[in-house]
Write a protein that holds these residues in place. Structure first.
Motif, mmCIF file in Angstrom:
data_model
loop_
_atom_site.group_PDB
_atom_site.id
_atom_site.type_symbol
_atom_site.label_atom_id
_atom_site.label_comp_id
_atom_site.label_asym_id
_atom_site.label_seq_id
_atom_site.Cartn_x
_atom_site.Cartn_y
_atom_site.Cartn_z
ATOM 1 N N ASN A 15 0.808 -1.210 0.000
ATOM 2 C CA ASN A 15 0.000 0.000 0.000
ATOM 3 C C ASN A 15 0.845 1.266 0.000
ATOM 4 O OD1 ASN A 15 -3.097 -0.320 0.122
ATOM 5 N ND2 ASN A 15 -2.243 -2.077 1.181
ATOM 6 N N THR A 44 -5.662 4.269 -0.077
ATOM 7 C CA THR A 44 -4.705 3.426 0.633
ATOM 8 C C THR A 44 -5.314 2.832 1.895
ATOM 9 O OG1 THR A 44 -2.831 4.618 -0.267
ATOM 10 C CG2 THR A 44 -2.445 3.390 1.754
ATOM 11 N N LEU A 48 -5.620 -1.079 2.124
ATOM 12 C CA LEU A 48 -4.867 -1.783 3.168
ATOM 13 C C LEU A 48 -5.781 -2.719 3.942
ATOM 14 C CD1 LEU A 48 -2.284 -2.199 4.836
ATOM 15 C CD2 LEU A 48 -2.978 -0.253 6.219
#
Length: 68
Positions: A15, A44, A48
């Motif tokens: 990420n 992100t 994630l």
């Protein structure tokens, strides 16, 4: 089976790469570093979380693994 720590490190590194790429894409598309950065940060965070869950689910599935 992978440990949670290994899965987390893999997710964070992947990420971080994605954050850099998305920041550049966001900047190129909007012309604004702030908007591009915000888009990248949100993406992100979502990515994630999804990647971590995805990897943990697949770590419990034996299908397709070679043993021996």
């Amino acid at each position: 089976m992978e440990t949670r720590a290994r899965t987390l490190v893999k997710a964070v590194v992947w990420n971080a790469i994605g954050l850099g790429v998305m920041s550049l894409v966001g900047l190129a598309m909007t012309g604004s570093a702030a908007v591009g950065g915000a888009m990248a940060a949100i993406n992100t965070g979502i990515g994630l979380t999804c990647y971590f869950v995805y990897e943990r689910v697949w770590s419990r599935i034996n299908w397709g693994r070679a043993h021996g």
